[in-house]
Design an enzyme around this catalytic site. Structure first.
Site, mmCIF file in Angstrom:
data_model
loop_
_atom_site.group_PDB
_atom_site.id
_atom_site.type_symbol
_atom_site.label_atom_id
_atom_site.label_comp_id
_atom_site.label_asym_id
_atom_site.label_seq_id
_atom_site.Cartn_x
_atom_site.Cartn_y
_atom_site.Cartn_z
ATOM 1 C CD GLU A 94 50.456 55.456 34.969
ATOM 2 O OE1 GLU A 94 50.701 55.928 36.096
ATOM 3 O OE2 GLU A 94 50.866 55.966 33.917
ATOM 4 C CD GLU A 116 49.563 51.825 47.075
ATOM 5 O OE1 GLU A 116 49.681 50.654 46.676
ATOM 6 O OE2 GLU A 116 49.325 52.784 46.327
ATOM 7 C CE LYS A 171 42.059 40.982 35.479
ATOM 8 N NZ LYS A 171 40.933 41.053 36.420
ATOM 9 C CB CYS A 230 47.640 55.340 42.618
ATOM 10 S SG CYS A 230 46.824 56.471 41.486
HETATM 11 P P1 NDP Z 1 46.171 44.606 41.867
HETATM 12 O O1 NDP Z 1 47.572 44.796 41.427
HETATM 13 O O2 NDP Z 1 45.874 43.583 42.882
HETATM 14 O O3 NDP Z 1 45.231 44.257 40.611
HETATM 15 C C1 NDP Z 1 45.182 45.056 39.458
HETATM 16 C C2 NDP Z 1 44.659 44.234 38.304
HETATM 17 O O4 NDP Z 1 45.600 43.196 38.009
HETATM 18 C C3 NDP Z 1 43.323 43.522 38.611
HETATM 19 O O5 NDP Z 1 42.548 43.532 37.447
HETATM 20 C C4 NDP Z 1 43.804 42.133 38.968
HETATM 21 O O6 NDP Z 1 42.818 41.143 38.793
HETATM 22 C C5 NDP Z 1 44.938 41.939 37.995
HETATM 23 N N1 NDP Z 1 45.882 40.890 38.338
HETATM 24 C C6 NDP Z 1 46.053 40.264 39.530
HETATM 25 N N2 NDP Z 1 47.032 39.327 39.438
HETATM 26 C C7 NDP Z 1 47.496 39.372 38.160
HETATM 27 C C8 NDP Z 1 48.535 38.677 37.446
HETATM 28 N N3 NDP Z 1 49.277 37.756 38.019
HETATM 29 N N4 NDP Z 1 48.738 39.007 36.149
HETATM 30 C C9 NDP Z 1 48.017 39.975 35.545
HETATM 31 N N5 NDP Z 1 47.023 40.653 36.173
HETATM 32 C C10 NDP Z 1 46.764 40.360 37.462
HETATM 33 O O7 NDP Z 1 45.675 46.048 42.302
HETATM 34 P P2 NDP Z 1 44.297 46.450 42.958
HETATM 35 O O8 NDP Z 1 43.171 46.090 42.043
HETATM 36 O O9 NDP Z 1 44.276 45.949 44.350
HETATM 37 O O10 NDP Z 1 44.426 48.047 42.932
HETATM 38 C C11 NDP Z 1 45.135 48.729 43.856
HETATM 39 C C12 NDP Z 1 46.539 49.089 43.371
HETATM 40 O O11 NDP Z 1 46.482 49.816 42.155
HETATM 41 C C13 NDP Z 1 47.282 49.985 44.327
HETATM 42 O O12 NDP Z 1 48.608 49.556 44.526
HETATM 43 C C14 NDP Z 1 47.278 51.336 43.617
HETATM 44 O O13 NDP Z 1 48.312 52.186 44.006
HETATM 45 C C15 NDP Z 1 47.356 50.943 42.208
HETATM 46 N N6 NDP Z 1 46.853 52.032 41.363
HETATM 47 C C16 NDP Z 1 47.739 52.781 40.649
HETATM 48 C C17 NDP Z 1 47.305 53.868 39.895
HETATM 49 C C18 NDP Z 1 48.253 54.673 39.070
HETATM 50 O O14 NDP Z 1 47.777 55.291 38.127
HETATM 51 N N7 NDP Z 1 49.536 54.730 39.375
HETATM 52 C C19 NDP Z 1 45.897 54.238 39.867
HETATM 53 C C20 NDP Z 1 45.051 53.370 40.640
HETATM 54 C C21 NDP Z 1 45.533 52.307 41.356
HETATM 55 P P3 NDP Z 1 41.756 40.746 39.942
HETATM 56 O O15 NDP Z 1 41.903 41.697 41.059
HETATM 57 O O16 NDP Z 1 40.464 40.828 39.237
HETATM 58 O O17 NDP Z 1 42.060 39.339 40.362
#
Ligand code: NDP
Length: 495
Positions: A256, A388, A181, A290
């Site tokens: 992650e 963050e 997803k 991140c």
């Molecule tokens: P989110 O946590 O908002 O979303 C990540 C994914 O989870 C999206 O596909 C989102 O769907 C989905 N999601 C949202 N709600 C749920 C739920 N209740 N259950 C399961 N999945 C869900 O992160 P962002 O997309 O805003 O990305 C930014 C974040 O990612 C930052 O905190 C960043 O630090 C972290 N990150 C970490 C990395 C690492 O390797 N440590 C690398 C890159 C980013 P949708 O948005 O489509 O609704």
């Protein structure tokens, strides 16, 4: 490169077929830099998600993929790497239009993604267990590595193809099947990867891609009783929700998550190199990263001068149209993220930090652009020192001794990465050993290699991706004990 006249229209991949959502729902995406429609995707619901999981389950239980040799899986993964390379220009364009990142950077990411598939292809032939011939003459012990099963992968919007390429090829190398997803904001390159997988010859149902919102699709995957493992990259808050949802069938979970990563600059460092890396570290990918080096810890004797130099460099960063090859900082992904960044800028001013550069939207552009921003006189308790932001906003703090620098570096709930700048080996080692983070860079920042593992301490994550154990993360270990010859130890007395 130009923006296509019509938005790209996609279907999602379930059981080897390209499909619409069952209820016909659609989702669209505007380019955050250009304000025009660039993508149109199916909006999946729970029934679509369940169909994708069922397909992955069938492919795992009865399909050829988990039963193939490592060599066969390796050949297919290599074909995918080639497919990504062949489509790199088109993939980079889609990534730019959906995410707002600069084209020069997106091209680098496509090359990096292809390399991850090639590395996983190499690992696919090395996966092995152990044997123990030391258990007695009549006993042989074996440990086998078996694929964990159906893996759900949930990815964020900031590095869409790169992040799925840190997970999927390694899970496939292990013999797993998957439901992916992508973020609803940036699904295009993941869906195109589905085509590349098919062209490479991947059997139906091994990889399924569903596009839709975190709730219901992500939440359903995290809770689904037929999913064996969840591999999640995203925010710490959603990571927590994923862990809670996964408890029903005690899935294996890999996370992650976010970071509040410090770059630590000592007075004896190569300051010219540190300066460049500090500005790169916070402004790269608009700070939506991140690994963003969003805290600068600088040794007190050089703090004033260094912060002034950082501010000057930050003002010189080319911000603007991400399709311009000269651009280094593109557009912020959506209005919500822009509001969040500007909210942190306002809170930093209110809390008494000093604004040295930026602090607002770019006046000259229509899209959602933020100026690279530098605050000094930041104290550890301020929100911009702890949370963050996910934007190009740097918080500058100062320290005197290496021990104080370690304490400051470790003074948040995160532990993803850090950069250390010094010419003194002793200082470098004190910091590298003392910092509780998954990656510490010394006299460099944010390099990445498939060979080196990546992941977070504390609230930055759980488990590791990449490195030579990356495939093992997607396996279960089974112990087999084989007895040779007549039974030698009887439980009941023999008649
Ligand atoms: P989110 O946590 O908002 O979303 C990540 C994914 O989870 C999206 O596909 C989102 O769907 C989905 N999601 C949202 N709600 C749920 C739920 N209740 N259950 C399961 N999945 C869900 O992160 P962002 O997309 O805003 O990305 C930014 C974040 O990612 C930052 O905190 C960043 O630090 C972290 N990150 C970490 C990395 C690492 O390797 N440590 C690398 C890159 C980013 P949708 O948005 O489509 O609704």
């Amino acid at each position: 490169m130009t923006i296509p006249a019509e938005p790209f229209r996609y279907e999602m991949l379930i059981d080897g077929r390209w499909a619409e959502a069952r209820d016909g729902g659609r989702l669209t995406r505007e380019s955050p830099a250009h304000g025009v429609l660039v993508g149109d995707y199916p909006l999946a619901g729970e029934a679509d998600t369940d169909a994708a999981v069922a397909a992955a389950r069938r492919a795992f239980e009865a399909g050829p993929w988990p039963r193939m040799s490592g060599a066969e899986r390796s050949r297919l993964l290599l074909r995918v790497a080639e497919g990504i390379r062949a489509a790199a220009e088109e993939l980079a364009l889609v990534e730019v239009l959906e995410s707002g990142k600069p084209i020069s950077q997106a091209r680098g990411e496509m090359a990096g993604a292809a390399d991850l598939w090639a590395y996983a292809a190499a690992l696919a032939r090395t996966l092995h267990g152990d044997s123990y011939s030391t258990l007695g003459d009549d006993m042989l012990g074996l440990t086998l590595r078996e694929p964990v099963g159906v893996v759900a992968m949930i990815t964020p919007w900031n590095f869409p193809l790169l992040i799925i390429s840190q997970k999927l090829p390694f899970a496939l190398a292990a013999g797993c099947t998957a439901v992916v997803k992508p973020s609803e904001l940036t699904p295009g390159t993941t869906l195109r990867l589905g085509r590349i997988l098919q062209e490479a010859g991947l059997p139906d149902g091994v990889v399924n891609i569903v596009t839709g919102y975190g709730s219901p699709v992500g939440a359903r995957l995290a809770a689904h009783p037929d999913v064996d493992m969840i591999s999640f990259t995203g925010s710490t808050g959603v990571g927590r929700a994923v862990v809670a949802a996964s408890a029903g069938n005690l899935k294996k979970v890999s996370l992650e998550l976010g970071g509040k990563n410090p770059q630590i600059v000592f007075a004896d460092a190569d300051l010219e190199a540190a300066l460049d890396a500090v500005v790169f570290g916070v402004a790269f990918n608009q700070g939506e990263c991140c690994n963003s080096g969003s805290r600068l810890l600088v040794q007190r004797p050089i703090a004033e001068e260094f912060a002034a130099a950082v501010a000057e460099r930050a003002r010189a960063v080319p911000v603007g149209d991400p399709l311009d090859p000269a651009t280094k900082v593109g557009a912020i992904v959506n209005q919500q993220q822009l509001d969040k960044i500007l909210g942190y800028v306002a809170s930093a001013r209110d809390e008494g930090a000093r604004l040295r550069a930026g602090g607002g939207r770019l006046a000259s552009e229509r899209g959602r652009f933020v100026e690279p921003t530098v605050f000094d006189y930041v104290t550890p308790a301020m929100a911009i020192a702890q949370e963050e932001i996910f934007g190009p906003v740097l918080a500058v703090l100062s320290f005197d001794t290496p021990e104080e620098a370690v304490a400051l570096a470790n003074g948040t709930l995160y532990g993803l990465s850090a950069g250390v700048w010094t010419r003194d080996l002793d200082t470098a080692m004190t910091l590298a050993r003392g910092i509780r983070a998954g990656t510490v860079w010394v006299n460099t920042f944010m390099d990445g290699y498939p060979e080196l593992s990546f992941g977070g301490y504390r609230e930055s994550g759980l488990g590791r991706e990449l490195g030579r154990f990356a495939v093992e993360e997607f396996t279960e270990q089974k112990t087999v004990q084989i007895h040779r010859g007549p039974r030698t130890s009887w439980w009941l007395p023999r008649a």
